[in-house]
Design a protein around this motif. Structure first.
Motif, short mmCIF file in Angstrom:
data_model
loop_
_atom_site.label_atom_id
_atom_site.label_comp_id
_atom_site.label_asym_id
_atom_site.label_seq_id
_atom_site.Cartn_x
_atom_site.Cartn_y
_atom_site.Cartn_z
N LEU A 248 0.85 -1.19 0.00
CA LEU A 248 0.00 0.00 0.00
C LEU A 248 0.89 1.24 0.00
CD1 LEU A 248 -2.79 1.42 0.35
CD2 LEU A 248 -2.47 1.19 2.81
N LYS A 249 1.94 1.18 0.80
CA LYS A 249 2.84 2.32 0.88
C LYS A 249 3.49 2.58 -0.48
CE LYS A 249 6.27 4.58 3.60
NZ LYS A 249 7.08 5.04 2.49
N ASP A 250 3.93 1.48 -1.12
CA ASP A 250 4.53 1.63 -2.45
C ASP A 250 3.57 2.33 -3.41
OD1 ASP A 250 6.78 0.41 -1.61
OD2 ASP A 250 6.34 -1.56 -2.50
N SER A 251 2.30 1.89 -3.39
CA SER A 251 1.41 2.48 -4.39
C SER A 251 1.05 3.92 -4.04
CB SER A 251 0.17 1.60 -4.61
OG SER A 251 -0.44 1.29 -3.41
N ILE A 252 1.04 4.26 -2.74
CA ILE A 252 0.82 5.67 -2.41
C ILE A 252 2.02 6.48 -2.88
CG2 ILE A 252 0.59 7.35 -0.54
CD1 ILE A 252 -0.90 5.25 1.07
N ASP A 253 3.22 5.97 -2.57
CA ASP A 253 4.44 6.68 -2.94
C ASP A 253 4.56 6.90 -4.44
OD1 ASP A 253 5.14 6.84 -0.35
OD2 ASP A 253 6.70 5.29 -0.40
N SER A 254 4.17 5.88 -5.20
CA SER A 254 4.35 6.00 -6.65
C SER A 254 3.13 6.62 -7.33
CB SER A 254 4.63 4.61 -7.23
OG SER A 254 3.53 3.76 -6.95
N GLY A 255 2.15 7.01 -6.53
CA GLY A 255 0.97 7.65 -7.09
C GLY A 255 0.08 6.72 -7.90
N THR A 256 0.19 5.41 -7.64
CA THR A 256 -0.63 4.47 -8.41
C THR A 256 -1.82 3.94 -7.60
OG1 THR A 256 0.87 2.71 -7.74
CG2 THR A 256 1.26 3.68 -9.90
N LEU A 257 -2.07 4.56 -6.46
CA LEU A 257 -3.20 4.10 -5.66
C LEU A 257 -4.49 4.42 -6.40
CD1 LEU A 257 -3.82 2.93 -2.77
CD2 LEU A 257 -4.32 5.29 -2.12
N PRO A 258 -5.32 3.42 -6.66
CA PRO A 258 -6.58 3.70 -7.37
C PRO A 258 -7.46 4.62 -6.53
CG PRO A 258 -6.49 1.40 -6.65
CD PRO A 258 -5.18 2.01 -6.31
N SER A 259 -8.25 5.46 -7.18
CA SER A 259 -9.12 6.33 -6.39
C SER A 259 -10.23 5.48 -5.80
CB SER A 259 -9.68 7.43 -7.28
OG SER A 259 -10.50 6.85 -8.27
N GLY A 260 -10.87 6.02 -4.78
CA GLY A 260 -11.93 5.27 -4.12
C GLY A 260 -11.51 4.86 -2.72
N PRO A 261 -12.48 4.34 -1.95
CA PRO A 261 -12.24 4.09 -0.52
C PRO A 261 -11.10 3.11 -0.24
CG PRO A 261 -14.56 3.84 -1.08
CD PRO A 261 -13.84 4.00 -2.36
N VAL A 262 -10.38 3.40 0.85
CA VAL A 262 -9.30 2.54 1.30
C VAL A 262 -9.71 1.89 2.63
CG1 VAL A 262 -6.90 2.47 2.08
CG2 VAL A 262 -7.57 4.03 0.24
N VAL A 263 -9.55 0.57 2.70
CA VAL A 263 -9.87 -0.13 3.96
C VAL A 263 -8.62 -0.88 4.40
CG1 VAL A 263 -11.25 -1.96 5.01
CG2 VAL A 263 -12.33 -0.34 3.45
N ILE A 264 -8.25 -0.69 5.67
CA ILE A 264 -7.09 -1.40 6.21
C ILE A 264 -7.56 -2.29 7.37
CG2 ILE A 264 -4.82 -1.16 7.30
CD1 ILE A 264 -4.61 1.62 6.00
N VAL A 265 -7.24 -3.57 7.28
CA VAL A 265 -7.63 -4.51 8.33
C VAL A 265 -6.38 -4.88 9.13
CG1 VAL A 265 -8.82 -6.71 8.79
CG2 VAL A 265 -9.43 -5.36 6.78
N ASP A 266 -6.55 -5.22 10.40
CA ASP A 266 -5.37 -5.43 11.25
C ASP A 266 -4.62 -6.73 10.99
OD1 ASP A 266 -7.35 -7.04 12.29
OD2 ASP A 266 -6.92 -6.59 14.37
N THR A 267 -5.18 -7.61 10.22
CA THR A 267 -4.51 -8.88 9.97
C THR A 267 -5.06 -9.51 8.69
OG1 THR A 267 -4.47 -11.19 10.73
CG2 THR A 267 -6.15 -9.80 11.68
N PRO A 268 -4.27 -10.33 8.00
CA PRO A 268 -4.81 -11.02 6.84
C PRO A 268 -5.74 -12.15 7.24
CG PRO A 268 -2.53 -11.69 7.22
CD PRO A 268 -2.83 -10.60 8.20
#
Ligand code: SF4
Ligand code: SF4
Lengths: 526, 140
Positions: A248-268
């Motif tokens: 997720l960090k990579d895609s934020i940094d490279s500006g490739t994060l798709p638009s739309g809601p982001v959900v982060i869960v504490d574990t896979p």
């Protein structure tokens, strides 16, 4: 036992911005039992003053000393040295009272009560000092100057290089057969099986290739590495696009994060119970959530968690994240978040705080998780160091330093704790190398002093101390009674606090000594 | 005559506990001088007896201050300390003494504000409940 106390009050330190009446303080001290002399001095740390007060202690035949300096931590070590070397005073019979921080600063607006408290504090310290016993420390020579580094990755190599540069003999234990340029000895295709001994003198059993080898060393650095989990769990199985935080960090940094809601869960694996994110992952999750939100404030960002473990300063981050408008949803693993069967871009979760089931649309689903190197379990078991829920080597208290384990002589660095960028792993390796060097520098292991001791007649061999001690110092000896391996004992006193038979006590923090002090302190004015 | 002052005793670990006290001192803020600190190497050293003795010797409230549970210098020390405090609370409740007179706190060496909060909450308890009356607080 002779008990004659010299009390040294440093005027400059104790007076503060004249809060205390030092003469009155000295008078109170002089009237206390066992006090043989009271000296008030200016600048107790000056070498001329040191000579004269040590001389006074000698002529008055004092066997114990109470120093009232600015602050416990600021007393010049040469003062103690002079008492021990020239004054022949046992180092365990020199105590300090920190009036500045305990009384003067926090109560300076009320000098009358401050004076009363200072006198009571002094009386309590004198009562305690009179009850102390002289103790000895012992020394054991280190048999080798060997450093064993487990894992020849970025951090491990760096640690070995730094230590080798300082003259340590380094032995790297590496599980692969990669060719590496490393100082000292490199044991390829090898791993740690067992360990005995304590910091300074360890004895390790290593499996190297086909055979087992015994190895002596003074200090150990664990650099077994670890990786971000690629995430195996109910969540990642049902949503193939779910990504770990670092992605997720990579895609934020490279500006490739798709638009739309982001959900982060504490574990896979929200259904499981063991793969909760570690504290640092929470920091990362919070940070990333905020970065995503700041980058595009209109985007919905939601964090879904079982237990928010944002402590210390991250609590402020938590607050800030909430203020930014990040949504937090708490669940438990009985009703974990699942992907909507009809819509693979929706997550359904029961919000415990609101007691309602919510359905969240997402474009990006990410999870925090860091199951570490599976070898860590064996390493931690052999070295008797703790491991985190996620399988990372757990470091000791930050006060001991960020690359220390709770066990003296065992250091840890790099991704063995949790995944780290290369630069951080290298820096930690360097730190571990320096600390390992420092650890063996004296060539001796010091032990003893204010440590635990068992009164065998009282011991019922209940094993409570054996189970409680974090350092595995107590054991049931041949006589069927508890004994303490003094070299391992760190003097925390947990065993003494818990022994049901009151059979184990800790020197100079015995029940009796503590109650004498408490009683004396409470007798004073309030 | 001045009014009766509360008596508060704190068993404080020499690691983060005392660091927190030092930091509080350096923060310029004042706190009530009714608090008396006894230093222990680790809060795991504290035995129920020590707390009870402090109450017996006249303390109105007693607290134990140790490292954060995840960051204890002696690894599990402050977790042990909390267990002892909980045990004493249970014992007090059985004898009819208000268990809130005894409390466990955790702090790190960077939490300057924490110590002031601890003192003021233990002072509130001490003032609200007053000295311990034999036979329990409610019966008279
Ligand atoms: S806890 Fe006390 S009684 Fe039990 S084994 Fe240890 S020393 Fe003996
Ligand atoms: S004092 Fe602490 S380190 Fe020593 S034996 Fe007891 S519990 Fe273990």
């Amino acid at each position: 036992m002779k008990r004659k106390i010299q009390v040294v009050i440093c005027r400059v330190c104790s007076q503060g911005v004249p809060v205390l009446d030092v003469d009155k303080l000295a008078k109170t001290a002089a009237e206390a039992p066992y006090v043989g002399s009271v000296v008030t001095v200016d600048y107790a740390c000056q070498s001329k003053t040191i000579s004269s007060i040590v001389e006074d202690a000698k002529t008055k035949e004092a066997d114990r000393v109470l120093v009232v300096p600015c602050s416990k931590k600021d007393v010049s070590p040469s003062l103690f040295q002079a008492y021990v070397r020239r004054g022949k005073i046992n180092e365990f019979l020199i105590e300090t009272v920190d009036l500045t921080n305990e009384v003067i600063l926090p109560h300076r607006e009320d000098p009358t009560r401050a004076q009363e408290k200072a006198e009571a504090r002094l009386a309590a310290a004198i009562a305690r000092l009179a009850a102390l016993e002289p103790l000895e420390k012992h020394e054991e020579p280190m048999r080798t100057k060997n450093l064993v580094v487990i894992g020849a990755g970025v951090a491990g190599l760096e640690a070995a290089q730094v230590a080798a540069g300082h003259g340590l003999h380094t032995i790297l234990i590496e599980k692969t057969d990669r060719t590496l340029k490393a100082p000292g000895v490199l044991l390829s295709k090898s791993r740690l099986l067992r360990a005995k001994g304590h910091g300074g003198n360890f004895e390790l059993v290593i499996e190297a290739g086909e055979k087992e080898e015994t190895l002596e060393c003074a200090v150990i650095v664990v650099a077994s590495g670890g990786d971000w989990s690629q995430g195996k769990g109910s969540l990642t199985r049902s949503c193939k696009e779910a990504m770990p935080l670092f992605r997720l960090k990579d895609s934020i940094d490279s500006g490739t994060l798709p638009s739309g809601p982001v959900v982060i869960v504490d574990t896979p694996d929200p259904k499981g119970s063991t793969m909760k994110a570690q504290d640092f992952a929470w920091d990362d999750a919070l940070d990333l959530a905020m970065i995503a939100k700041r980058a595009s404030p209109e985007t919905d960002v939601t964090l879904i968690f079982q237990e928010m473990r944002a402590s210390g300063l991250s609590e402020l981050t938590y607050k800030e994240a909430a203020q930014l408008g990040i949504r937090f949803i708490r669940y438990d693993n009985k009703s974990p978040p699942t992907i909507d069967e009809k819509d693979s871009k929706r997550l359904i979760v029961k919000d415990l705080a609101q007691d309602e089931v919510v359905s969240l649309r997402f474009s990006t689903l990410s999870y925090a998780s860091i199951p570490a190197n599976p070898d860590n379990i064996g390493i931690a078991d052999a070295l008797r160091i703790p491991i985190s829920l996620d399988g990372g080597i757990r470091r000791g208290s930050m006060q001991r330093g960020p690359v220390t384990t709770p066990r003296p002589g065992v250091f840890v660095c790099g991704s063995a704790m949790f995944p780290k960028p290369e630069a951080v792993a290298r820096a930690e390796g360097k730190a571990a190398g320096i600390l390992a060097t420092q650890f063996v520098a004296s060539g001796t292991v010091e032990y003893g002093g204010a440590v635990a001791e068992v009164t065998p007649e009282k011991c019922s061999a209940c094993l409570t101390c054996v189970r409680t001690c974090p350092y595995e110092a107590p054991f049931i000896g041949a006589a069927g009674k508890a004994e303490v391996r003094t070299q391992l004992c760190q003097g925390c006193g947990m065993c003494a606090g818990i022994c049901p038979s009151k059979a184990i006590d800790i020197h100079n923090y015995t029940d009796e000594q503590l109650s004498i002090e408490t009683e004396a302190y409470l007798r004073g004015g309030f | 005559m001045s009014e009766r002052r509360p008596k508060i005793v704190g068993f404080c670990c020499e690691k983060h506990g005392m660091d927190c006290v030092t930091l509080a001192a350096r923060s310029e803020r004042q706190y009530d001088s009714s608090v008396r600190l006894i230093q222990v190497p680790c809060t795991g050293r504290v035995d129920g007896i020590h707390i009870l003795e402090a109450l017996e010797n006249g303390a109105d409230s007693v607290f134990v201050l140790g490292c954060l549970e995840k960051n204890c210098y002696y690894d599990t020390g402050s977790i042990e300390g909390r267990k002892r405090v909980e045990y004493v609370k249970g014992m007090l409740a059985e004898t009819g003494i208000e268990p809130e007179r005894v409390e466990m706190f955790n702090a790190s060496s960077s939490m300057a504000w924490k110590f002031h909060d601890i003192v003021s909450s233990m002072k509130d308890v001490a003032e609200r409940l007053g000295p311990i009356r034999p036979g329990g607080g409610d019966s008279e």
